[in-house]
Design a protein around this motif. Sequence first.
Motif, PDB file in Angstrom:
ATOM      1  N   GLN A 220     -22.428  51.386 -13.866  1.00 52.92           N
ATOM      2  CA  GLN A 220     -21.192  51.277 -13.215  1.00 52.92           C
ATOM      3  C   GLN A 220     -21.167  50.036 -12.326  1.00 52.92           C
ATOM      4  O   GLN A 220     -22.435  49.772 -11.898  1.00 52.92           O
ATOM      5  CB  GLN A 220     -20.893  52.397 -12.136  1.00 52.92           C
ATOM      6  N   GLU A 221     -20.253  49.271 -12.034  1.00 49.65           N
ATOM      7  CA  GLU A 221     -20.398  47.991 -11.171  1.00 49.65           C
ATOM      8  C   GLU A 221     -19.109  47.713 -10.460  1.00 49.65           C
ATOM      9  O   GLU A 221     -18.129  47.966 -11.110  1.00 49.65           O
ATOM     10  CB  GLU A 221     -21.303  46.961 -11.921  1.00 49.65           C
ATOM     11  N   ALA A 222     -19.210  46.972  -9.464  1.00 43.60           N
ATOM     12  CA  ALA A 222     -17.936  46.682  -8.604  1.00 43.60           C
ATOM     13  C   ALA A 222     -18.529  45.606  -7.802  1.00 43.60           C
ATOM     14  O   ALA A 222     -19.638  45.356  -7.472  1.00 43.60           O
ATOM     15  CB  ALA A 222     -17.557  47.643  -7.677  1.00 43.60           C
ATOM     16  N   SER A 223     -17.609  44.812  -7.481  1.00 43.30           N
ATOM     17  CA  SER A 223     -17.752  43.617  -6.819  1.00 43.30           C
ATOM     18  C   SER A 223     -16.617  43.164  -5.985  1.00 43.30           C
ATOM     19  O   SER A 223     -15.214  43.425  -6.270  1.00 43.30           O
ATOM     20  CB  SER A 223     -18.223  42.385  -7.809  1.00 43.30           C
ATOM     21  N   VAL A 224     -16.761  42.606  -4.668  1.00 44.03           N
ATOM     22  CA  VAL A 224     -15.693  42.054  -3.742  1.00 44.03           C
ATOM     23  C   VAL A 224     -15.996  40.647  -3.262  1.00 44.03           C
ATOM     24  O   VAL A 224     -17.263  40.907  -2.645  1.00 44.03           O
ATOM     25  CB  VAL A 224     -14.914  43.200  -2.779  1.00 44.03           C
ATOM     26  N   THR A 225     -15.226  39.862  -3.062  1.00 49.11           N
ATOM     27  CA  THR A 225     -15.545  38.594  -2.330  1.00 49.11           C
ATOM     28  C   THR A 225     -14.525  38.733  -1.022  1.00 49.11           C
ATOM     29  O   THR A 225     -13.276  38.976  -1.231  1.00 49.11           O
ATOM     30  CB  THR A 225     -15.223  37.392  -3.153  1.00 49.11           C
ATOM     31  N   LEU A 226     -15.091  38.312   0.141  1.00 47.80           N
ATOM     32  CA  LEU A 226     -14.240  38.686   1.285  1.00 47.80           C
ATOM     33  C   LEU A 226     -14.728  37.193   2.017  1.00 47.80           C
ATOM     34  O   LEU A 226     -15.614  36.543   1.943  1.00 47.80           O
ATOM     35  CB  LEU A 226     -14.530  39.619   2.162  1.00 47.80           C
ATOM     36  N   PRO A 227     -13.773  36.839   2.901  1.00 49.38           N
ATOM     37  CA  PRO A 227     -14.154  35.809   3.767  1.00 49.38           C
ATOM     38  C   PRO A 227     -15.224  35.849   4.797  1.00 49.38           C
ATOM     39  O   PRO A 227     -15.604  36.930   5.229  1.00 49.38           O
ATOM     40  CB  PRO A 227     -12.557  35.389   4.695  1.00 49.38           C
ATOM     41  N   SER A 228     -15.882  34.838   5.203  1.00 48.71           N
ATOM     42  CA  SER A 228     -16.913  35.083   6.179  1.00 48.71           C
ATOM     43  C   SER A 228     -16.315  35.064   7.567  1.00 48.71           C
ATOM     44  O   SER A 228     -16.275  34.030   8.295  1.00 48.71           O
ATOM     45  CB  SER A 228     -17.795  33.690   6.025  1.00 48.71           C
ATOM     46  N   ASP A 229     -15.950  36.181   7.726  1.00 48.16           N
ATOM     47  CA  ASP A 229     -15.238  36.344   9.119  1.00 48.16           C
ATOM     48  C   ASP A 229     -15.536  37.869   9.499  1.00 48.16           C
ATOM     49  O   ASP A 229     -15.758  38.715   8.856  1.00 48.16           O
ATOM     50  CB  ASP A 229     -13.584  36.362   8.789  1.00 48.16           C
ATOM     51  N   PRO A 230     -15.792  37.938  10.914  1.00 53.17           N
ATOM     52  CA  PRO A 230     -16.268  39.303  11.239  1.00 53.17           C
ATOM     53  C   PRO A 230     -15.444  40.546  11.115  1.00 53.17           C
ATOM     54  O   PRO A 230     -15.789  41.434  10.605  1.00 53.17           O
ATOM     55  CB  PRO A 230     -16.215  39.095  12.945  1.00 53.17           C
ATOM     56  N   ALA A 231     -14.061  40.183  10.693  1.00 54.63           N
ATOM     57  CA  ALA A 231     -13.067  41.130  10.191  1.00 54.63           C
ATOM     58  C   ALA A 231     -13.426  41.736   8.945  1.00 54.63           C
ATOM     59  O   ALA A 231     -13.267  42.956   8.398  1.00 54.63           O
ATOM     60  CB  ALA A 231     -11.751  40.916  10.375  1.00 54.63           C
ATOM     61  N   SER A 232     -14.342  41.054   8.122  1.00 55.46           N
ATOM     62  CA  SER A 232     -14.808  41.454   6.816  1.00 55.46           C
ATOM     63  C   SER A 232     -15.732  42.534   6.827  1.00 55.46           C
ATOM     64  O   SER A 232     -15.868  43.280   5.760  1.00 55.46           O
ATOM     65  CB  SER A 232     -15.051  40.129   6.080  1.00 55.46           C
ATOM     66  N   VAL A 233     -16.540  42.501   7.883  1.00 58.44           N
ATOM     67  CA  VAL A 233     -17.623  43.358   7.860  1.00 58.44           C
ATOM     68  C   VAL A 233     -17.073  44.930   7.647  1.00 58.44           C
ATOM     69  O   VAL A 233     -17.570  45.727   6.984  1.00 58.44           O
ATOM     70  CB  VAL A 233     -18.597  43.261   9.179  1.00 58.44           C
ATOM     71  N   PRO A 234     -16.242  45.180   8.767  1.00 56.16           N
ATOM     72  CA  PRO A 234     -15.591  46.802   8.463  1.00 56.16           C
ATOM     73  C   PRO A 234     -14.923  47.063   7.064  1.00 56.16           C
ATOM     74  O   PRO A 234     -15.086  48.034   6.531  1.00 56.16           O
ATOM     75  CB  PRO A 234     -14.763  47.077   9.547  1.00 56.16           C
ATOM     76  N   ALA A 235     -14.297  45.934   6.691  1.00 54.83           N
ATOM     77  CA  ALA A 235     -13.600  45.954   5.466  1.00 54.83           C
ATOM     78  C   ALA A 235     -14.550  46.143   4.198  1.00 54.83           C
ATOM     79  O   ALA A 235     -14.477  47.073   3.309  1.00 54.83           O
ATOM     80  CB  ALA A 235     -12.747  44.848   4.986  1.00 54.83           C
ATOM     81  N   VAL A 236     -15.844  45.701   4.253  1.00 53.82           N
ATOM     82  CA  VAL A 236     -16.797  45.855   3.136  1.00 53.82           C
ATOM     83  C   VAL A 236     -17.442  47.171   3.274  1.00 53.82           C
ATOM     84  O   VAL A 236     -17.838  47.673   2.547  1.00 53.82           O
ATOM     85  CB  VAL A 236     -17.673  44.530   3.113  1.00 53.82           C
ATOM     86  N   ARG A 237     -17.624  47.504   4.359  1.00 54.11           N
ATOM     87  CA  ARG A 237     -18.262  48.874   4.509  1.00 54.11           C
ATOM     88  C   ARG A 237     -17.471  49.852   4.070  1.00 54.11           C
ATOM     89  O   ARG A 237     -17.800  50.747   3.530  1.00 54.11           O
ATOM     90  CB  ARG A 237     -18.713  48.871   6.251  1.00 54.11           C
ATOM     91  N   ARG A 238     -16.009  49.758   4.536  1.00 54.35           N
ATOM     92  CA  ARG A 238     -15.246  50.914   3.936  1.00 54.35           C
ATOM     93  C   ARG A 238     -15.001  50.613   2.502  1.00 54.35           C
ATOM     94  O   ARG A 238     -15.174  51.645   1.679  1.00 54.35           O
ATOM     95  CB  ARG A 238     -13.801  50.371   4.454  1.00 54.35           C
ATOM     96  N   TYR A 239     -15.170  49.581   2.017  1.00 53.87           N
ATOM     97  CA  TYR A 239     -15.126  49.258   0.443  1.00 53.87           C
ATOM     98  C   TYR A 239     -16.401  50.178  -0.365  1.00 53.87           C
ATOM     99  O   TYR A 239     -16.234  50.672  -1.289  1.00 53.87           O
ATOM    100  CB  TYR A 239     -15.350  47.788   0.164  1.00 53.87           C
TER     101      TYR A 239
END
Length: 147
Positions: A5-24
Amino acid sequence: MADHQEASVTLPSDPASVPAVRRYVSDLLVEWGMSEDSDPADSVRLIVSELATNAVLHTFGQSPTFTLDVQLDRDEQLRIGVTDSHPRWPQRLPAAVQQDNGRGMVIIRHLTAEAGGTLLVTPTAEGGKTVWISLPWATATATAAVE
């Protein structure tokens, strides 16, 4: 469960991306069978948070995005990679008693070792790097089942 299984997400290098990637990653782990309230899930979320924070804070605007890759092989090995385009690799900084930051890699190394995992940094073709964490999945799900 599938062999891979694999998954991937790309997010902006912005502090708001940290909680978003943690939830992901938290949602992904639950989807793949790990209890959201388990110690291993907490460790993975903290590792991902620290890696994402490093990608945001320590790339000095040279990496407009970062990518999280998560892979699970045959219910045995969980691999987490965070890729950014900054050429500088993570460094272990001396942790002064009064220092408020700079302990992220220490935390990541400790949690990874405690789980019986490994840490590896690899270069990307574009001149950046990926910080990879490999953790045994059986330990993660067995610990969750005991709780």
